[in-house]
Enzyme design. Structure first.
Site, PDB file in Angstrom:
ATOM      1  N   ARG A   1     -17.128  15.195 -23.660  1.00 41.46           N
ATOM      2  CA  ARG A   1     -16.031  14.518 -23.703  1.00 41.46           C
ATOM      3  C   ARG A   1     -15.309  13.964 -24.756  1.00 41.46           C
ATOM      4  O   ARG A   1     -15.054  13.111 -24.879  1.00 41.46           O
ATOM      5  CB  ARG A   1     -15.676  13.874 -22.411  1.00 41.46           C
ATOM      6  CG  ARG A   1     -15.142  14.147 -20.999  1.00 41.46           C
ATOM      7  CD  ARG A   1     -15.068  12.858 -19.766  1.00 41.46           C
ATOM      8  NE  ARG A   1     -15.236  13.078 -19.222  1.00 41.46           N
ATOM      9  CZ  ARG A   1     -15.853  12.349 -17.409  1.00 41.46           C
ATOM     10  NH1 ARG A   1     -15.087  11.464 -17.901  1.00 41.46           N
ATOM     11  NH2 ARG A   1     -15.597  12.549 -16.929  1.00 41.46           N
TER      12      ARG A   1
ATOM     13  N   ARG B   1     -20.230  10.933 -23.317  1.00 39.63           N
ATOM     14  CA  ARG B   1     -18.811  10.517 -22.937  1.00 39.63           C
ATOM     15  C   ARG B   1     -18.444   9.981 -24.604  1.00 39.63           C
ATOM     16  O   ARG B   1     -18.880   9.517 -25.183  1.00 39.63           O
ATOM     17  CB  ARG B   1     -18.652   8.968 -22.306  1.00 39.63           C
ATOM     18  CG  ARG B   1     -19.280  10.054 -20.731  1.00 39.63           C
ATOM     19  CD  ARG B   1     -18.447  10.270 -20.495  1.00 39.63           C
ATOM     20  NE  ARG B   1     -18.759  10.802 -18.948  1.00 39.63           N
ATOM     21  CZ  ARG B   1     -19.064  11.597 -18.387  1.00 39.63           C
ATOM     22  NH1 ARG B   1     -19.562  12.386 -19.186  1.00 39.63           N
ATOM     23  NH2 ARG B   1     -19.175  11.684 -17.057  1.00 39.63           N
TER      24      ARG B   1
ATOM     25  N   LYS C   1     -30.023   1.741 -15.335  1.00 38.52           N
ATOM     26  CA  LYS C   1     -30.640   3.511 -14.381  1.00 38.52           C
ATOM     27  C   LYS C   1     -29.549   4.236 -15.364  1.00 38.52           C
ATOM     28  O   LYS C   1     -28.907   4.342 -15.245  1.00 38.52           O
ATOM     29  CB  LYS C   1     -30.147   3.236 -13.009  1.00 38.52           C
ATOM     30  CG  LYS C   1     -30.922   2.468 -12.306  1.00 38.52           C
ATOM     31  CD  LYS C   1     -30.579   2.486 -10.264  1.00 38.52           C
ATOM     32  CE  LYS C   1     -31.620   1.578 -10.114  1.00 38.52           C
ATOM     33  NZ  LYS C   1     -31.282   1.168  -8.845  1.00 38.52           N
TER      34      LYS C   1
ATOM     35  N   TYR D   1     -23.344  15.148  -5.730  1.00 36.68           N
ATOM     36  CA  TYR D   1     -22.780  14.757  -7.447  1.00 36.68           C
ATOM     37  C   TYR D   1     -22.752  16.044  -8.219  1.00 36.68           C
ATOM     38  O   TYR D   1     -23.983  17.213  -8.112  1.00 36.68           O
ATOM     39  CB  TYR D   1     -23.480  13.918  -7.317  1.00 36.68           C
ATOM     40  CG  TYR D   1     -23.442  13.001  -9.022  1.00 36.68           C
ATOM     41  CD1 TYR D   1     -21.760  12.632  -9.262  1.00 36.68           C
ATOM     42  CD2 TYR D   1     -24.061  13.236  -9.954  1.00 36.68           C
ATOM     43  CE1 TYR D   1     -21.246  11.541 -10.938  1.00 36.68           C
ATOM     44  CE2 TYR D   1     -23.440  13.173 -11.462  1.00 36.68           C
ATOM     45  CZ  TYR D   1     -22.272  11.936 -11.772  1.00 36.68           C
ATOM     46  OH  TYR D   1     -22.089  11.608 -12.839  1.00 36.68           O
TER      47      TYR D   1
ATOM     48  N   TYR E   1     -11.903  14.728  -7.577  1.00 36.42           N
ATOM     49  CA  TYR E   1     -11.181  13.387  -7.274  1.00 36.42           C
ATOM     50  C   TYR E   1     -10.634  14.595  -8.619  1.00 36.42           C
ATOM     51  O   TYR E   1      -9.096  14.736  -8.642  1.00 36.42           O
ATOM     52  CB  TYR E   1     -12.160  12.611  -8.093  1.00 36.42           C
ATOM     53  CG  TYR E   1     -11.113  11.860  -9.110  1.00 36.42           C
ATOM     54  CD1 TYR E   1     -10.114  10.785  -9.118  1.00 36.42           C
ATOM     55  CD2 TYR E   1     -11.608  12.488 -10.853  1.00 36.42           C
ATOM     56  CE1 TYR E   1      -9.832  10.298  -9.905  1.00 36.42           C
ATOM     57  CE2 TYR E   1     -11.238  11.101 -11.990  1.00 36.42           C
ATOM     58  CZ  TYR E   1     -10.273  10.549 -11.728  1.00 36.42           C
ATOM     59  OH  TYR E   1      -9.548   9.529 -12.286  1.00 36.42           O
TER      60      TYR E   1
ATOM     61  N   ARG F   1     -18.412   1.537 -12.305  1.00 35.99           N
ATOM     62  CA  ARG F   1     -18.763   2.677 -12.778  1.00 35.99           C
ATOM     63  C   ARG F   1     -18.909   2.349 -14.209  1.00 35.99           C
ATOM     64  O   ARG F   1     -19.998   1.068 -13.954  1.00 35.99           O
ATOM     65  CB  ARG F   1     -16.954   2.898 -13.886  1.00 35.99           C
ATOM     66  CG  ARG F   1     -15.616   3.913 -13.188  1.00 35.99           C
ATOM     67  CD  ARG F   1     -14.517   3.934 -13.504  1.00 35.99           C
ATOM     68  NE  ARG F   1     -13.903   2.966 -13.541  1.00 35.99           N
ATOM     69  CZ  ARG F   1     -12.513   2.572 -14.215  1.00 35.99           C
ATOM     70  NH1 ARG F   1     -12.044   3.655 -14.138  1.00 35.99           N
ATOM     71  NH2 ARG F   1     -12.207   1.600 -13.052  1.00 35.99           N
TER      72      ARG F   1
ATOM     73  N   ASN G   1       0.615  -0.876   0.029  1.00 31.21           N
ATOM     74  CA  ASN G   1       0.226  -0.054  -0.339  1.00 31.21           C
ATOM     75  C   ASN G   1       0.677   1.326   0.166  1.00 31.21           C
ATOM     76  O   ASN G   1       1.865   1.343   1.108  1.00 31.21           O
ATOM     77  CB  ASN G   1      -0.803  -0.012   1.234  1.00 31.21           C
ATOM     78  CG  ASN G   1      -1.727   1.490   1.146  1.00 31.21           C
ATOM     79  OD1 ASN G   1      -2.146   2.132   0.685  1.00 31.21           O
ATOM     80  ND2 ASN G   1      -3.035   0.855   1.944  1.00 31.21           N
TER      81      ASN G   1
ATOM     82  N   THR H   1      -6.360  12.141 -15.612  1.00 31.63           N
ATOM     83  CA  THR H   1      -7.642  11.936 -16.145  1.00 31.63           C
ATOM     84  C   THR H   1      -8.434  12.708 -17.266  1.00 31.63           C
ATOM     85  O   THR H   1      -7.761  14.093 -16.971  1.00 31.63           O
ATOM     86  CB  THR H   1      -9.000  11.502 -14.669  1.00 31.63           C
ATOM     87  OG1 THR H   1      -9.924  11.520 -14.952  1.00 31.63           O
ATOM     88  CG2 THR H   1      -9.252  12.105 -13.932  1.00 31.63           C
TER      89      THR H   1
END
Ligand SMILES: NC(=O)c1ccc[n+]([C@@H]2O[C@H](COP(=O)([O-])OP(=O)(O)OC[C@H]3O[C@@H](n4cnc5c(N)ncnc54)[C@H](O)[C@@H]3O)[C@@H](O)[C@H]2O)c1
Ligand SMILES: O=c1ccn([C@@H]2O[C@H](COP(=O)(O)OP(=O)(O)O[C@H]3OC[C@](O)(CO)[C@H]3O)[C@@H](O)[C@H]2O)c(=O)[nH]1
Length: 389
Positions: free
Chosen positions: A341, A260, A251, A335, A185, A235, A76, A139
């Site tokens: 993107r 995306r 959903k 959220y 993030y 994801r 770790n 990312t």
């Protein structure tokens, strides 16, 4: 399976065998990168992770032809004094370790920030101090929202690519307010990118930063209740796979209107190998890695996955294959979402000549064939078990 004969880089120079310290090697991208390196190159891997389930097939049995080229270290990186020694033993470090599932960003923002910024700091420091090359995984989320999303919905400028195509050197990073913890993030990833860039500028660190745009394929995340927690939210590929396997409607968060671009993991891994083996062309660059031709709304993704899954499983699709759900209900408070993107491919094209090949339909067909083969039986058994009262 390992490469024989002299392998040449893009400039015709022989590629020397190297040792790669791969942190996060046991994850989705890491497992595919390990396969690529072991099957197609002579390089050695020091594979670091807390888990190794996704690379077990590469570690056992020890009689495999590549066995002496991969060593697993259960580490770790938050607290392990062996990290610097392993980085010193390698020619190149690739850091993939991160918390990178959106369901965690607003519900575990501290863990998310520590994982994506604080825990990555020693890796950058050891590479810089020991003059070791670093490939760091960032990312596409660092772009946040597009400029176009702030225009009136009927503005013709929304059709102008300069308002939505995302370029490494010219696009801004646009996040929501602090109470929208979704951006914890992206913000942590942005700051570690800036730190790496500064180490390059001030201390000569040789670095490459990768910005993946929704890489998908086999071994991505987990199926809740089968090889991950029942209440876990992976994801979108794994969420929708789970729904399809259980014959539940998929959903659509806030109506599934976000867009995306998806790229097949095997195409994307080709790009990473080019970066590994062409340091002179990759050093000092930030690369978008995605497939601009595979753009869909999340709703279109759900419809396509439903159709493909029906084909590969032989089961008829549900009569009502999707259901709307609010983001608050699905992800909780805080959220927020990236609207669109599309990666600009100019830099990766110019430096490495890389282009993605696989269409969305084809990549879903091979991925959902894998999901069905791997999970259908286990899901059937889990569903048929009586629920404890
Ligand atoms: N898959 C994508 O499309 C995508 C998109 C954007 C960015 N990324 C980035 O690429 C990287 C890899 O993503 P992935 O999809 O393979 O995710 P993943 O979760 O499958 O892999 C991450 C791996 O890192 C390991 N890890 C996390 N913290 C660790 C620690 N403290 N010590 C040791 N190991 C640790 C995890 O156990 C896991 O195996 C991440 O940095 C992610 O942010 C991926
Ligand atoms: O059941 C579901 C799950 C998700 N959605 C919506 O789909 C969109 C994509 O979701 P996902 O792939 O989970 O995540 P993001 O693309 O938003 O973020 C990832 O991008 C790259 C990375 O950095 C690492 O992989 C990560 O942050 C989204 O709009 C969800 O709301 C759904 O409708 N139903």
């Amino acid at each position: 399976m390992a490469a024989t004969g002299v392998r040449l880089d893009l400039d015709g120079r022989p590629i020397k065998p190297m040792t790669i310290c791969m942190i996060g090697a046991g994850g989705f991208i890491g497992s595919h990168l390990c396969e690529k390196v072991l099957f197609e190159t002579p390089h050695k891997i020091l594979a670091l992770d807390v888990y190794n389930d996704k690379i077990k097939h590469l570690l056992e049995p020890e009689t495999q032809t590549w066995a002496d080229r991969i060593q697993f270290h259960r580490i770790n990186i938050k607290h392990d004094s062996r990290l610097e020694g392993l980085i010193k033993m390698a020619d190149l470090t690739i850091n993939l370790a991160a918390i990178c599932t959106p369901a965690d960003y607003n519900t575990r923002p501290l863990d998310t920030i520590y994982s994506n910024f604080i825990d990555a700091l020693p890796v950058v420091k050891y590479c810089s101090e020991n003059n070791k090359r670093l490939i760091h995984f960032s990312t596409c989320e660092v772009y946040g929202k597009t400029i176009g999303s702030f225009l009136p919905t009927d503005s013709p400028l929304r059709q102008d690519p300069s308002y939505y195509v995302l370029n490494e050197n010219t696009s801004p990073c646009i996040f929501g307010s602090i109470e929208k913890q979704r951006w914890s993030y992206a913000c942590a990833k942005q700051l570690i990118e800036r730190l790496i860039y500064a180490e390059g500028a001030e201390n000569g660190l040789e670095f490459t930063i990768v910005r993946p745009f929704n890489w998908i394929g086999p071994r991505m995340d987990f199926i809740p209740g089968i090889d991950g927690p029942s209440e876990g939210v992976p994801r979108v590929l794994a969420c929708f796979s789970n729904n399809l396997l259980r014959r539940q409607p998929l959903k659509l968060v806030d109506g599934g209107q976000s867009q995306r671009t998806f790229v097949y993991i095997k195409d994307a891994i080709e790009a990473v190998l080019l970066m590994i083996e062409n340091s002179a062309r990759a050093n000092g660059h930030i690369f978008n890695v995605g497939n601009p031709h595979n753009e869909v709304t999340v709703q279109q993704l759900a419809e396509m996955m439903t159709e493909v899954y029906s084909k590969v499983s032989g089961e008829p699709p549900l009569e009502s294959p999707t259901i709307d759900v609010s983001s608050k209900e699905f992800y909780g408070e805080g959220y927020d979402d990236s609207d669109k993107r599309i990666p600009d491919m100019t830099i990766i094209n110019r430096q490495l000549g890389w282009n993605p090949k696989t269409s969305l339909w084809d990549l879903l067909e091979s991925t959902l064939t894998y999901q069905h083969r791997t999970y259908a039986e286990a899901v059937k058994q889990a569903i048929s078990k009586p629920v404890a009262s």
